[in-house]
Design a protein around this motif. Structure first.
Motif, PDB file in Angstrom:
ATOM      1  N   ALA A  32       0.956  -1.292   0.358  1.00 34.98           N
ATOM      2  CA  ALA A  32       0.066   0.203   0.032  1.00 34.98           C
ATOM      3  C   ALA A  32       0.674   1.436   0.006  1.00 34.98           C
ATOM      4  O   ALA A  32       0.783   2.562  -0.846  1.00 34.98           O
ATOM      5  CB  ALA A  32      -1.252  -0.388   1.139  1.00 34.98           C
ATOM      6  N   GLU A  33       2.018   1.115   1.040  1.00 37.48           N
ATOM      7  CA  GLU A  33       2.526   2.351   0.879  1.00 37.48           C
ATOM      8  C   GLU A  33       3.373   2.923  -0.642  1.00 37.48           C
ATOM      9  O   GLU A  33       4.307   3.134  -0.666  1.00 37.48           O
ATOM     10  CB  GLU A  33       3.907   2.498   1.630  1.00 37.48           C
ATOM     11  CG  GLU A  33       4.584   1.052   1.678  1.00 37.48           C
ATOM     12  CD  GLU A  33       4.221   0.058   2.601  1.00 37.48           C
ATOM     13  OE1 GLU A  33       5.242  -1.471   2.857  1.00 37.48           O
ATOM     14  OE2 GLU A  33       2.748  -0.117   2.790  1.00 37.48           O
ATOM     15  N   ASP A  34       3.439   1.594  -1.370  1.00 37.83           N
ATOM     16  CA  ASP A  34       4.149   1.712  -2.842  1.00 37.83           C
ATOM     17  C   ASP A  34       2.821   2.243  -3.715  1.00 37.83           C
ATOM     18  O   ASP A  34       3.736   2.470  -4.597  1.00 37.83           O
ATOM     19  CB  ASP A  34       5.265   0.061  -3.010  1.00 37.83           C
ATOM     20  CG  ASP A  34       6.196  -0.005  -2.389  1.00 37.83           C
ATOM     21  OD1 ASP A  34       6.370   1.051  -1.875  1.00 37.83           O
ATOM     22  OD2 ASP A  34       6.642  -1.437  -2.283  1.00 37.83           O
ATOM     23  N   ARG A  35       2.070   2.511  -3.091  1.00 38.03           N
ATOM     24  CA  ARG A  35       1.289   2.852  -4.385  1.00 38.03           C
ATOM     25  C   ARG A  35       1.833   4.473  -4.971  1.00 38.03           C
ATOM     26  O   ARG A  35       2.399   5.054  -4.193  1.00 38.03           O
ATOM     27  CB  ARG A  35       0.184   3.124  -4.251  1.00 38.03           C
ATOM     28  CG  ARG A  35      -0.756   1.191  -3.539  1.00 38.03           C
ATOM     29  CD  ARG A  35      -1.927   1.256  -3.873  1.00 38.03           C
ATOM     30  NE  ARG A  35      -2.262   2.384  -2.131  1.00 38.03           N
ATOM     31  CZ  ARG A  35      -3.940   2.889  -2.338  1.00 38.03           C
ATOM     32  NH1 ARG A  35      -4.792   2.452  -2.613  1.00 38.03           N
ATOM     33  NH2 ARG A  35      -4.122   2.908  -1.145  1.00 38.03           N
ATOM     34  N   ILE A  36       1.105   4.933  -6.544  1.00 40.28           N
ATOM     35  CA  ILE A  36       1.975   6.065  -7.249  1.00 40.28           C
ATOM     36  C   ILE A  36       0.946   7.116  -7.440  1.00 40.28           C
ATOM     37  O   ILE A  36      -0.220   6.297  -7.312  1.00 40.28           O
ATOM     38  CB  ILE A  36       2.834   5.627  -8.351  1.00 40.28           C
ATOM     39  CG1 ILE A  36       1.804   5.075  -9.349  1.00 40.28           C
ATOM     40  CG2 ILE A  36       4.140   4.601  -7.400  1.00 40.28           C
ATOM     41  CD1 ILE A  36       3.081   4.350 -10.796  1.00 40.28           C
ATOM     42  N   VAL A  72      -1.943   2.368  -7.792  1.00 36.96           N
ATOM     43  CA  VAL A  72      -2.330   3.745  -7.872  1.00 36.96           C
ATOM     44  C   VAL A  72      -3.309   4.650  -6.986  1.00 36.96           C
ATOM     45  O   VAL A  72      -4.526   3.721  -6.491  1.00 36.96           O
ATOM     46  CB  VAL A  72      -2.514   3.629  -9.652  1.00 36.96           C
ATOM     47  CG1 VAL A  72      -2.796   5.147  -9.224  1.00 36.96           C
ATOM     48  CG2 VAL A  72      -2.051   3.796 -10.676  1.00 36.96           C
ATOM     49  N   ARG A  73      -2.434   4.700  -6.068  1.00 36.51           N
ATOM     50  CA  ARG A  73      -3.354   5.653  -4.968  1.00 36.51           C
ATOM     51  C   ARG A  73      -3.944   6.836  -5.117  1.00 36.51           C
ATOM     52  O   ARG A  73      -5.105   6.532  -5.247  1.00 36.51           O
ATOM     53  CB  ARG A  73      -2.769   6.131  -4.199  1.00 36.51           C
ATOM     54  CG  ARG A  73      -2.659   7.044  -2.731  1.00 36.51           C
ATOM     55  CD  ARG A  73      -1.877   7.457  -1.831  1.00 36.51           C
ATOM     56  NE  ARG A  73      -0.617   6.862  -1.575  1.00 36.51           N
ATOM     57  CZ  ARG A  73       0.508   6.828  -1.593  1.00 36.51           C
ATOM     58  NH1 ARG A  73       0.809   7.628  -2.504  1.00 36.51           N
ATOM     59  NH2 ARG A  73       1.107   6.223  -1.519  1.00 36.51           N
ATOM     60  N   GLU A  74      -4.117   7.481  -6.181  1.00 30.15           N
ATOM     61  CA  GLU A  74      -4.566   8.424  -6.849  1.00 30.15           C
ATOM     62  C   GLU A  74      -4.545   8.687  -8.217  1.00 30.15           C
ATOM     63  O   GLU A  74      -2.500   8.750  -9.009  1.00 30.15           O
ATOM     64  CB  GLU A  74      -4.517   9.833  -6.478  1.00 30.15           C
ATOM     65  CG  GLU A  74      -5.239  11.055  -6.739  1.00 30.15           C
ATOM     66  CD  GLU A  74      -5.542  12.261  -6.242  1.00 30.15           C
ATOM     67  OE1 GLU A  74      -6.293  13.283  -6.812  1.00 30.15           O
ATOM     68  OE2 GLU A  74      -3.926  12.388  -5.270  1.00 30.15           O
ATOM     69  N   ALA A  75      -4.976   8.802  -9.341  1.00 32.66           N
ATOM     70  CA  ALA A  75      -4.851   8.691 -10.334  1.00 32.66           C
ATOM     71  C   ALA A  75      -6.427  10.344 -10.756  1.00 32.66           C
ATOM     72  O   ALA A  75      -7.105  10.417 -10.819  1.00 32.66           O
ATOM     73  CB  ALA A  75      -5.057   8.033 -11.593  1.00 32.66           C
ATOM     74  N   ARG A  76      -5.374  11.435 -11.482  1.00 34.71           N
ATOM     75  CA  ARG A  76      -6.413  12.882 -12.002  1.00 34.71           C
ATOM     76  C   ARG A  76      -6.411  13.486 -13.067  1.00 34.71           C
ATOM     77  O   ARG A  76      -5.002  13.557 -13.186  1.00 34.71           O
ATOM     78  CB  ARG A  76      -5.919  13.678 -11.040  1.00 34.71           C
ATOM     79  CG  ARG A  76      -6.702  14.944 -11.176  1.00 34.71           C
ATOM     80  CD  ARG A  76      -6.560  15.728 -10.055  1.00 34.71           C
ATOM     81  NE  ARG A  76      -7.300  15.327  -8.556  1.00 34.71           N
ATOM     82  CZ  ARG A  76      -9.070  15.382  -7.917  1.00 34.71           C
ATOM     83  NH1 ARG A  76      -9.853  15.246  -8.755  1.00 34.71           N
ATOM     84  NH2 ARG A  76      -8.706  14.677  -6.611  1.00 34.71           N
ATOM     85  N   SER A  77      -7.183  13.185 -13.618  1.00 38.23           N
ATOM     86  CA  SER A  77      -6.627  14.394 -14.966  1.00 38.23           C
ATOM     87  C   SER A  77      -6.911  15.567 -15.199  1.00 38.23           C
ATOM     88  O   SER A  77      -7.384  16.193 -13.958  1.00 38.23           O
ATOM     89  CB  SER A  77      -8.075  13.609 -15.526  1.00 38.23           C
ATOM     90  OG  SER A  77      -8.501  12.428 -16.429  1.00 38.23           O
ATOM     91  N   PHE A  78      -6.199  16.067 -15.977  1.00 37.99           N
ATOM     92  CA  PHE A  78      -6.045  17.729 -16.215  1.00 37.99           C
ATOM     93  C   PHE A  78      -5.644  17.985 -17.774  1.00 37.99           C
ATOM     94  O   PHE A  78      -5.360  17.350 -18.628  1.00 37.99           O
ATOM     95  CB  PHE A  78      -4.555  17.744 -15.139  1.00 37.99           C
ATOM     96  CG  PHE A  78      -4.370  17.461 -14.590  1.00 37.99           C
ATOM     97  CD1 PHE A  78      -4.410  18.701 -13.084  1.00 37.99           C
ATOM     98  CD2 PHE A  78      -3.415  16.285 -13.237  1.00 37.99           C
ATOM     99  CE1 PHE A  78      -4.668  18.922 -12.202  1.00 37.99           C
ATOM    100  CE2 PHE A  78      -3.544  16.221 -12.592  1.00 37.99           C
ATOM    101  CZ  PHE A  78      -3.801  16.736 -11.544  1.00 37.99           C
ATOM    102  N   TYR A  79      -6.249  18.976 -17.665  1.00 36.28           N
ATOM    103  CA  TYR A  79      -6.653  19.521 -19.200  1.00 36.28           C
ATOM    104  C   TYR A  79      -5.548  20.904 -19.466  1.00 36.28           C
ATOM    105  O   TYR A  79      -5.664  21.734 -17.838  1.00 36.28           O
ATOM    106  CB  TYR A  79      -8.018  20.112 -19.105  1.00 36.28           C
ATOM    107  CG  TYR A  79      -8.517  18.645 -19.149  1.00 36.28           C
ATOM    108  CD1 TYR A  79      -8.608  17.115 -19.788  1.00 36.28           C
ATOM    109  CD2 TYR A  79      -9.519  18.755 -18.259  1.00 36.28           C
ATOM    110  CE1 TYR A  79      -9.050  16.311 -19.743  1.00 36.28           C
ATOM    111  CE2 TYR A  79     -10.100  17.279 -17.498  1.00 36.28           C
ATOM    112  CZ  TYR A  79      -9.961  16.297 -18.398  1.00 36.28           C
ATOM    113  OH  TYR A  79     -10.897  15.251 -18.200  1.00 36.28           O
TER     114      TYR A  79
END
Length: 133
Positions: A32-36, A72-79
């Motif tokens: 869990a601590e290795d998640r990116i 993956v801990r968090e994945a977010r889209s940007f524009y």
């Protein structure tokens, strides 16, 4: 995972597909601590009324797939010009699909906030400056 990401930094321009580099990294982050934290950047934002460019579909699909791995801990889209949450996380990986005028500025802002970030940049658009159709 950070050592694996740093090893990729020294590689320079990877040969083959991005997935050839990304999947082994994700397969080795099991704790869990290795998640990116992954930021995905599309070429243009979706517009009200439903018009969506291909890079939005590509990055949204990739975001869903990455989150399903459990690595993956968090994945977010940007524009372009939509960077409200850049400072909310320390980003480990920035995946950009598609050329846009402020590409260099966007990369700079992510690196300014997350200096260790790895950037994967690719373009599927044949109109990208320098690519032949």
């Amino acid at each position: 995972w950070q050592k694996r990401l740093q090893a990729l930094q020294g590689v320079g321009q990877p040969r083959g597909t991005m997935m050839r580099w990304l999947l082994p990294l994700l397969l080795h982050t099991s704790q869990a601590e290795d998640r990116i934290n992954v930021a995905l950047h599309a070429q243009a934002p979706p517009t009200p009324g439903g018009y969506v460019v291909g890079s939005v579909m590509t990055t949204n699909g990739l975001k869903k797939a990455l989150l399903r791995t459990g690595r993956v801990r968090e994945a977010r889209s940007f524009y372009p010009f939509h960077y409200h949450f850049v400072n909310n996380a320390t980003w480990d990986l920035l995946i950009i699909e598609g050329w846009f005028e402020s590409s260099a500025a966007a990369i700079h802002e992510f690196r300014r906030h997350s200096p260790q970030i790895i950037v994967f940049y690719w373009c599927l658009d044949p109109l990208f400056p320098g690519l032949s159709s």
